[in-house]
Design a protein around this motif. Structure first.
Motif, PDB file in Angstrom:
ATOM      1  N   ASN A  74      32.863  42.561  38.524  1.00  0.00           N
ATOM      2  CA  ASN A  74      33.790  43.203  39.460  1.00  0.00           C
ATOM      3  C   ASN A  74      33.140  43.587  40.781  1.00  0.00           C
ATOM      4  O   ASN A  74      33.758  43.498  41.845  1.00  0.00           O
ATOM      5  N   ASP A 108      34.311  42.415  44.414  1.00  0.00           N
ATOM      6  CA  ASP A 108      34.569  43.377  45.491  1.00  0.00           C
ATOM      7  C   ASP A 108      33.867  42.951  46.777  1.00  0.00           C
ATOM      8  O   ASP A 108      34.450  42.958  47.865  1.00  0.00           O
ATOM      9  N   GLU A 157      40.797  42.339  39.266  1.00  0.00           N
ATOM     10  CA  GLU A 157      39.891  42.032  40.377  1.00  0.00           C
ATOM     11  C   GLU A 157      39.971  40.554  40.754  1.00  0.00           C
ATOM     12  O   GLU A 157      39.937  40.196  41.936  1.00  0.00           O
TER      13      GLU A 157
END
Length: 487
Positions: A171, A175, A225
């Motif tokens: 994740n 990001d 995500e």
């Protein structure tokens, strides 16, 4: 700037407590720390809980780790604020364990010390060229765009290359890719740090490669995500269909794992739904599987700067010891040119003097949150009164809510130890607690930032943010933060 003694900032703390409360100190004001404080206050009505943090700002990962375009995740700070405002709880910002105060001193002052300071370092690859310019831990990049004061002046060049490689596919890696590729007009309405937004507007990066050692079946991200990064406006997605071919072992792995099945489906759909090549000027995201970094390549044009990564192709083999499949090299190599590398290979906790620490796992040895000082055969030595919660306890895994269950377990251990008489009670052995902490910090001229001072920072950030049509404009310099806090 007026510098207040700590005692003058905590006058309310001595009015409503019993004469001998259970003195509890929580080190770290991230999710693990606040959940631990909240559960402790509920479990023992006579507890006095102090939360200390090296930063003048509370909330840890929620403030400096959660991506700026995930405002819904940050709503939990409202709950944490109510904990900090509890009449039997105090926040001591700008207090560093190890330099402002030692662990030994804390343990002498409090019946219970819970370490919940998370993971503020990074794992390393130990491969050639890792110290070249242009190679950074993803954590530092995340802190940079989130306005963490440690990374305000990060040596980050987004204008000398069009290609960035991100090692990892969890994740945090997603990001980072999303922040690099998402249109800045969309980021401008978030609480992203002003210096980061300015740099991203000038960025020349157009291609991002997300590289993983294993395959799409083993991708470590969550579906949420992944959907977000796949949904970036006008973004070319490249996934080699050959990487999506499943083995019998893959099928077995997917059979009982709904989350992994969903991730595999999203990647498969993305591989076949888009165009076969990017349009001119279009930003690109490439998912690369079954590759592990072998070495970083040095630039011929820029002194001591990365120019690419040499990858070794991998296959998955079953580990005879663990039974899990691991990525092993095949001896086939290929180079990928780039001007920036972000390593998203895992956070690592750091030890402090007087704390037992497992350097291999990067955690404090513990059983259900109780710190273990030694293991000799079947003999387990428990450090009385010393506990851990969060990443320091279990490693850097899980989501914010995972810390809730982690804190519940640690607090349950504390209450069991009190009930069994393992832990000294407040009545049998009174301790100075908050009063002792304040006296010591005053004697060392530590500029404590209480929660009321954080509220000044909070108000100022929101004020500046409203002028720029943002939720807040984070103060990202130590000097700025302390100036506003102490005015």
């Amino acid at each position: 700037m007026t510098i207040f003694k700590a005692r003058s900032l905590f006058s309310r703390s001595f009015s409503s407590l019993s004469s001998h409360p259970l003195r509890v100190c929580v080190v770290g004001s991230g999710p693990a720390g606040f959940y631990t404080a909240e559960k402790m206050l509920k479990a023992n009505k006579q507890a006095e809980v102090d939360i200390i943090d090296r930063l003048p700002t509370p909330f840890g990962l929620v403030r400096s780790g959660v991506a700026p375009d995930h405002p819904e995740t940050k709503i939990v700070v409202n709950q944490f604020s109510r904990v900090a405002q509890h009449e039997q709880c105090s926040f001591f910002g700008n207090v560093t364990l190890g330099s402002s105060i030692s662990l030994t001193e804390l343990r002498e002052m409090y019946h219970v010390v819970v370490l919940a300071y998370g993971a503020e370092s990074d794992r390393v690859l130990h491969i050639p060229g890792e110290d070249l310019g242009g190679i950074l831990p993803a954590r530092e990049f995340v802190w940079w765009y989130n306005g963490h004061p440690d990374c305000r002046n990060l040596a980050l060049d987004l204008k000398s290359t069009d290609t960035a490689v991100i090692l990892g596919q969890g994740n945090v890696a997603l990001d980072v890719a999303r922040i690099l590729l998402r249109p800045t007009v969309e980021l401008a309405t978030t609480d992203i740090a002003g210096h980061a937004l300015t740099a991203l507007k000038e960025s020349t990066i157009r291609k991002v490669f997300l590289v993983g050692r294993r395959g799409p079946v083993q991708a470590a991200c969550t579906a949420k995500e992944l959907r977000e990064v796949l949904g970036i406006k006008d973004l070319f997605i490249n996934i080699q269909e050959a990487d999506l071919v499943k083995t019998l072992a893959d099928e077995e792995e997917l059979k009982d794992n709904r989350i992994r099945r969903r991730i595999y489906e999203l990647l498969s759909k993305a591989a076949i739904s888009g165009p076969s090549c990017p349009c001119s000027g279009q930003r690109e995201l490439h998912f690369v599987f079954f590759k592990k970094p072998d070495r970083f390549l040095v630039s011929d044009n820029r002194s001591n700067h990365v120019s690419g990564v040499r990858f070794e192709k991998t296959i998955l083999q079953e580990n005879g010891v663990s039974g899990k499949r691991i990525a092993v090299g095949t001896g086939e190599f290929e180079d990928l040119e780039c001007g920036m590398v972000l390593k998203s290979i895992g956070y690592k906790s750091v030890p402090v003097d007087g704390l037992p620490f497992d350097h291999r796992q990067g955690i404090v040895p513990n059983t259900r949150g109780r710190v273990l000082s030694d293991l000799l055969g079947d003999l387990t030595l428990v450090e009385k009164g010393l506990y851990v919660s969060g990443w320091l306890k279990r490693g850097p895994t899980g989501i914010i809510a995972t810390n809730l269950y982690c804190a519940e377990e640690t607090v349950a251990s504390i209450m069991e130890d009190i009930k069994r008489g393992v832990l000294a009670s407040s009545t049998s052995l009174p301790k100075p607690g908050r009063e002792g902490l304040i006296q010591l910090l005053d004697s060392r001229n530590i500029r404590v930032v209480p929660f009321s001072a954080w509220e000044k920072i909070d108000a100022e950030e929101k004020r500046i943010g409203s002028l720029r049509k943002k939720p807040r404009e984070k103060l990202a310099c130590w000097e700025e933060l302390q100036k506003v806090a102490m005015n």
